[in-house]
Design a protein around this motif. Structure first.
Motif, PDB file in Angstrom:
ATOM      1  N   LYS A  10       0.839  -1.114   0.094  1.00  0.00           N
ATOM      2  CA  LYS A  10      -0.185   0.002   0.021  1.00  0.00           C
ATOM      3  C   LYS A  10       0.857   1.190   0.016  1.00  0.00           C
ATOM      4  N   ASN A  11       1.014   1.862  -1.260  1.00  0.00           N
ATOM      5  CA  ASN A  11       1.731   3.061  -1.326  1.00  0.00           C
ATOM      6  C   ASN A  11       3.255   2.813  -0.975  1.00  0.00           C
ATOM      7  N   GLU A  12       4.005   1.847  -1.572  1.00  0.00           N
ATOM      8  CA  GLU A  12       5.312   1.486  -1.191  1.00  0.00           C
ATOM      9  C   GLU A  12       6.297   1.947  -2.197  1.00  0.00           C
ATOM     10  N   LYS A  13       6.035   3.102  -2.715  1.00  0.00           N
ATOM     11  CA  LYS A  13       7.194   3.459  -3.830  1.00  0.00           C
ATOM     12  C   LYS A  13       8.604   3.642  -3.482  1.00  0.00           C
ATOM     13  N   SER A  40      -3.075   1.283  -3.710  1.00  0.00           N
ATOM     14  CA  SER A  40      -2.024   1.936  -3.755  1.00  0.00           C
ATOM     15  C   SER A  40      -2.447   3.418  -4.890  1.00  0.00           C
ATOM     16  N   CYS A  41      -1.890   4.604  -4.358  1.00  0.00           N
ATOM     17  CA  CYS A  41      -2.385   5.687  -5.057  1.00  0.00           C
ATOM     18  C   CYS A  41      -0.971   6.429  -5.301  1.00  0.00           C
ATOM     19  N   ASP A  42       0.139   5.815  -5.255  1.00  0.00           N
ATOM     20  CA  ASP A  42       1.430   6.499  -5.618  1.00  0.00           C
ATOM     21  C   ASP A  42       1.928   5.645  -6.980  1.00  0.00           C
ATOM     22  N   GLU A  43       3.434   5.307  -6.757  1.00  0.00           N
ATOM     23  CA  GLU A  43       3.902   4.717  -7.987  1.00  0.00           C
ATOM     24  C   GLU A  43       4.077   3.248  -8.076  1.00  0.00           C
ATOM     25  N   THR A  44       3.347   2.745  -6.663  1.00  0.00           N
ATOM     26  CA  THR A  44       3.699   1.307  -6.313  1.00  0.00           C
ATOM     27  C   THR A  44       3.198   0.350  -7.631  1.00  0.00           C
TER      28      THR A  44
END
Length: 237
Positions: A10-13, A40-44
């Motif tokens: 979960k959001n682990e970029k 996830s809402c980042d680059e994960t």
């Protein structure tokens, strides 16, 4: 396919790329990678796609630790299930090779190790994780009794045939922890063995302050003793 590596994200970029690079550099290569992602809402997801991982989305509102572990196992093709978090970076290129050697003994149900802190972890992480990680955590042994962190799916390997017999219990503590120890104890009571092997050690941090770390350890101990932790306290475990 011999082995399935299941990574919960979960959001682990910040760390996922390094986790996947270390897996790509492993001396043992007969494995698939399954990302179990909690919206996830980042680059994960882009990182996962770049490294050709299979991505499974957790249905909206269904996340819990045991549910995500079981979901990954359902999609896994391997006979061994390797569990990591998206911020658990193996420290050795023989992480998989050495960890899987333990299963040459048919009485072994699972393998895990204590962790050491990320280099950018908090002072508390580095003092408290590393004290155990670099002392008793460097010793290989058969676990004889329940303990905090037993078979923690931060970094653990289990047999899928045994998982089919007994899935991670999704009802313990509302799904916020303790299911991994429960799984280990279930099979220890049946005569199987759980191995602590420092060769499957990872870098992992919760980035906690000292007070928060003591609070977390207290909750883990309650879970291991079968004491239910109030929901408002579980969410940061």
């Amino acid at each position: 396919m011999e082995t399935s590596v299941i990574i919960r994200t979960k959001n682990e970029k910040e760390y996922l790329e390094n986790v996947l690079i270390m897996l790509e550099q492993q001396t043992y290569q007969d494995f698939e990678i399954i990302i179990i992602d909690d919206h996830s809402c980042d680059e994960t997801l882009n990182i996962a796609k770049k490294h050709h991982c299979k991505v499974i989305a957790i249905p909206e509102g269904r996340f819990s630790h045991p549910y995500s572990c079981n979901l990954g196992a359902e999609y896994a093709r391997g006979k061994y299930l390797v569990y990591l978090n998206g911020h658990s970076i193996p420290i050795s290129k023989k992480f998989l090779e050495e960890g899987l050697k333990n299963f040459e003994d048919k009485k072994v149900a699972g393998v895990y190790s204590s962790v050491i802190a990320h280099e950018d972890g908090t002072f508390t992480d580095k003092i408290l994780y590393n004290i155990s990680g670099y002392t008793i955590g460097m010793v290989k042994y058969r676990v004889r009794k329940n303990r905090v962190g037993l078979l923690g799916t931060t970094n653990a390997i289990i047999r899928k045939d045994l998982w089919r017999q007994y899935r991670f219990n999704e009802n313990i503590n509302g799904g916020w922890g303790g299911e991994d120890s429960d799984w280990a104890l279930h099979f220890m009571n049946l005569g199987y063995e759980i191995i602590h092997d420092p060769k499957v050690k990872v870098r992992h941090s919760h980035h906690l302050k000292f007070r928060d770390f003591l609070w977390q350890i207290g909750n883990w101990r309650k879970m291991n003793m079968g004491v239910d932790v109030p929901e408002k306290q579980r969410r940061n475990i």
